[in-house]
Design an enzyme around this catalytic site. Structure first.
Site, PDB file in Angstrom:
ATOM      1  NE  ARG A 176       2.991  -4.381  -2.847  1.00 59.15           N
ATOM      2  CZ  ARG A 176       2.927  -3.038  -2.743  1.00 59.15           C
ATOM      3  NH1 ARG A 176       2.845  -2.312  -3.834  1.00 59.15           N
ATOM      4  NH2 ARG A 176       2.953  -2.457  -1.573  1.00 59.15           N
ATOM      5  CE1 TYR A 181      -5.214   2.581   9.626  1.00 55.89           C
ATOM      6  CE2 TYR A 181      -5.545   4.869  10.285  1.00 55.89           C
ATOM      7  CZ  TYR A 181      -4.700   3.822   9.949  1.00 55.89           C
ATOM      8  OH  TYR A 181      -3.338   4.015   9.958  1.00 55.89           O
TER       9      TYR A 181
HETATM   10  P1  NDP Z   1       1.903   1.680   2.552  1.00 51.37           P
HETATM   11  O1  NDP Z   1       0.586   1.314   1.932  1.00 51.37           O
HETATM   12  O2  NDP Z   1       2.828   2.523   1.769  1.00 51.37           O
HETATM   13  O3  NDP Z   1       2.665   0.362   3.017  1.00 51.37           O
HETATM   14  C1  NDP Z   1       1.982  -0.638   3.722  1.00 51.37           C
HETATM   15  C2  NDP Z   1       2.845  -1.885   3.824  1.00 51.37           C
HETATM   16  O4  NDP Z   1       2.095  -2.888   4.561  1.00 51.37           O
HETATM   17  C3  NDP Z   1       3.171  -2.469   2.475  1.00 51.37           C
HETATM   18  O5  NDP Z   1       4.512  -2.891   2.467  1.00 51.37           O
HETATM   19  C4  NDP Z   1       2.248  -3.668   2.363  1.00 51.37           C
HETATM   20  O6  NDP Z   1       2.880  -4.689   1.629  1.00 51.37           O
HETATM   21  C5  NDP Z   1       2.119  -4.094   3.834  1.00 51.37           C
HETATM   22  N1  NDP Z   1       0.902  -4.879   4.058  1.00 51.37           N
HETATM   23  C6  NDP Z   1      -0.381  -4.446   4.012  1.00 51.37           C
HETATM   24  N2  NDP Z   1      -1.224  -5.475   4.209  1.00 51.37           N
HETATM   25  C7  NDP Z   1      -0.445  -6.575   4.403  1.00 51.37           C
HETATM   26  C8  NDP Z   1      -0.718  -7.953   4.648  1.00 51.37           C
HETATM   27  N3  NDP Z   1      -1.990  -8.395   4.755  1.00 51.37           N
HETATM   28  N4  NDP Z   1       0.306  -8.811   4.775  1.00 51.37           N
HETATM   29  C9  NDP Z   1       1.584  -8.365   4.682  1.00 51.37           C
HETATM   30  N5  NDP Z   1       1.912  -7.082   4.453  1.00 51.37           N
HETATM   31  C10 NDP Z   1       0.912  -6.206   4.306  1.00 51.37           C
HETATM   32  O7  NDP Z   1       1.513   2.402   3.935  1.00 51.37           O
HETATM   33  P2  NDP Z   1       2.404   3.124   5.057  1.00 51.37           P
HETATM   34  O8  NDP Z   1       3.828   2.844   4.843  1.00 51.37           O
HETATM   35  O9  NDP Z   1       1.946   4.517   5.131  1.00 51.37           O
HETATM   36  O10 NDP Z   1       1.859   2.373   6.362  1.00 51.37           O
HETATM   37  C11 NDP Z   1       2.699   1.613   7.220  1.00 51.37           C
HETATM   38  C12 NDP Z   1       2.078   1.623   8.602  1.00 51.37           C
HETATM   39  O11 NDP Z   1       2.033   2.952   9.111  1.00 51.37           O
HETATM   40  C13 NDP Z   1       0.643   1.108   8.655  1.00 51.37           C
HETATM   41  O12 NDP Z   1       0.475   0.342   9.821  1.00 51.37           O
HETATM   42  C14 NDP Z   1      -0.184   2.403   8.743  1.00 51.37           C
HETATM   43  O13 NDP Z   1      -1.423   2.193   9.363  1.00 51.37           O
HETATM   44  C15 NDP Z   1       0.739   3.257   9.579  1.00 51.37           C
HETATM   45  N6  NDP Z   1       0.515   4.691   9.474  1.00 51.37           N
HETATM   46  C16 NDP Z   1       0.561   5.329   8.262  1.00 51.37           C
HETATM   47  C17 NDP Z   1       0.337   6.697   8.197  1.00 51.37           C
HETATM   48  C18 NDP Z   1       0.301   7.444   6.909  1.00 51.37           C
HETATM   49  O14 NDP Z   1      -0.207   8.592   6.895  1.00 51.37           O
HETATM   50  N7  NDP Z   1       0.812   6.917   5.814  1.00 51.37           N
HETATM   51  C19 NDP Z   1       0.118   7.483   9.406  1.00 51.37           C
HETATM   52  C20 NDP Z   1       0.055   6.705  10.610  1.00 51.37           C
HETATM   53  C21 NDP Z   1       0.283   5.374  10.640  1.00 51.37           C
HETATM   54  P3  NDP Z   1       2.188  -5.585   0.486  1.00 51.37           P
HETATM   55  O15 NDP Z   1       1.167  -4.758  -0.184  1.00 51.37           O
HETATM   56  O16 NDP Z   1       3.351  -6.011  -0.375  1.00 51.37           O
HETATM   57  O17 NDP Z   1       1.615  -6.721   1.245  1.00 51.37           O
HETATM   58  C1  8X3 Z   2      -2.831   7.310   9.114  1.00 45.94           C
HETATM   59  C2  8X3 Z   2      -3.082   8.742   9.408  1.00 45.94           C
HETATM   60  O1  8X3 Z   2      -4.866  10.527   9.735  1.00 45.94           O
HETATM   61  O2  8X3 Z   2      -5.175   8.979   7.879  1.00 45.94           O
HETATM   62  O3  8X3 Z   2      -2.877   6.546  10.264  1.00 45.94           O
HETATM   63  O4  8X3 Z   2      -5.525   8.266  10.139  1.00 45.94           O
HETATM   64  S1  8X3 Z   2      -4.743   9.119   9.282  1.00 45.94           S
END
Ligand code: NDP
Ligand code: 8X3
Length: 252
Positions: free
Chosen positions: A35, A153
């Site tokens: 974005r 996932y």
């Molecule tokens: P968000 O959805 O808030 O942020 C995800 C980010 O990833 C966005 O900036 C998005 O940017 C980017 N993204 C997704 N797909 C793409 C793509 N194809 N190309 C480039 N950028 C991409 O999620 P979180 O901040 O929560 O997640 C971040 C990481 O942490 C992930 O790997 C997630 O699996 C992991 N995680 C999250 C947890 C949670 O509970 N939230 C727990 C454990 C792990 P844009 O849309 O602009 O492309």
């Molecule tokens: C994100 C946390 O519990 O939804 O990785 O898998 S959970």
């Protein structure tokens, strides 16, 4: 000279909070996401607040040609990346395996595994040349446990766990640190994305307890990055106080 951190998925959630935290720490930043507007806003705000330099790159980590075009030939002043935060990732859907949506599976596998690999393959060679660098991979509690309907996932995050271990072994002779961060429930755009825009379903995930905030994970990343040179934080599992495992919560 300021160090350089490259953060994928910096337009929201953990990636954005990490950009903010490392900016405060004085890093120059390469921020990425799909974005453009969010990238522009973050760039303007962090440059004004912290007087750092920011290089914003809008591309999809699932497309190797885009990764290579954007990161494969960084300008001279940006090519020595000190810290790579492989954060871009997502969950899509929460279905049992027999009703899983193949397109959802592909989005998760292509982003969480292949995207992380593409970015690492593009950035790691220069770290190897310089015999210096730190790679931080965002895995999850879902990379340590499997929960009902989390099948694909969880598989992608188990793959990140294996890749973190593999990277650590392969990059060991070059003095490159590899850290894996495994959060439990963090309230970000994650669940809105998982439930395809259904905000009320997403809100239910975090109802009745205090989830982690993106800033909590950014703080942990900053801690790992700030460790003395001879110390590597290999793996951090970080949960809300009210979460005991992938599925066991104490909700009020
Ligand atoms: P968000 O959805 O808030 O942020 C995800 C980010 O990833 C966005 O900036 C998005 O940017 C980017 N993204 C997704 N797909 C793409 C793509 N194809 N190309 C480039 N950028 C991409 O999620 P979180 O901040 O929560 O997640 C971040 C990481 O942490 C992930 O790997 C997630 O699996 C992991 N995680 C999250 C947890 C949670 O509970 N939230 C727990 C454990 C792990 P844009 O849309 O602009 O492309
Ligand atoms: C994100 C946390 O519990 O939804 O990785 O898998 S959970």
């Amino acid at each position: 000279m300021k160090k350089i951190a490259l953060i994928t998925g910096a337009t929201a959630g953990i990636g954005k909070a990490t950009a903010e935290r490392l900016a405060k720490e004085g890093f120059n930043l390469i921020i990425t996401g799909r974005r453009q507007r969010e990238l522009d806003e973050l760039q303007t705000s962090l440059q004004a607040q912290y007087g750092i330099d920011i290089w914003a790159l809008c591309f999809d980590v699932r497309k190797y040609d885009e990764v290579e075009k954007n990161l494969g030939s960084l300008p001279q002043r940006w090519k020595d990346v000190d810290v790579l935060v492989n954060n871009a990732g997502l969950a899509v859907g929460l279905n049992p395996i027999h009703t899983g949506v193949v397109d959802d599976w592909e989005r998760m596998i292509d982003t969480n595994i292949k995207g992380l690999l593409y970015v690492t393959r593009t950035i790691a060679p220069r770290m190897v040349e310089r015999k210096s660098g730190h790679i931080i991979n965002l895995a999850s509690i879902a990379g340590k446990e499997v929960y009902a309907n989390g099948n694909v996932y969880c598989a992608t995050k188990h793959a990140v766990d294996a890749l973190s271990k593999g990277m650590r072994i392969d990059l060991l002779p070059y003095g490159i640190k590899v850290t894996q961060i495994c959060p439990g429930a963090v309230e970000t755009e994650f669940s809105v994305v998982r439930f395809k825009g259904d905000k009320s379903r997403a809100d239910q995930v975090y109802a009745g307890f205090a989830p982690l905030a993106a800033e909590d994970i950014a703080e942990a990343i900053c801690f790992a990055v700030s460790a003395p040179d001879h110390v590597n934080i290999q793996d951090m599992l970080i949960m809300p106080k009210a979460q005991a495992s992938g599925t066991i919560f104490h909700k009020e």
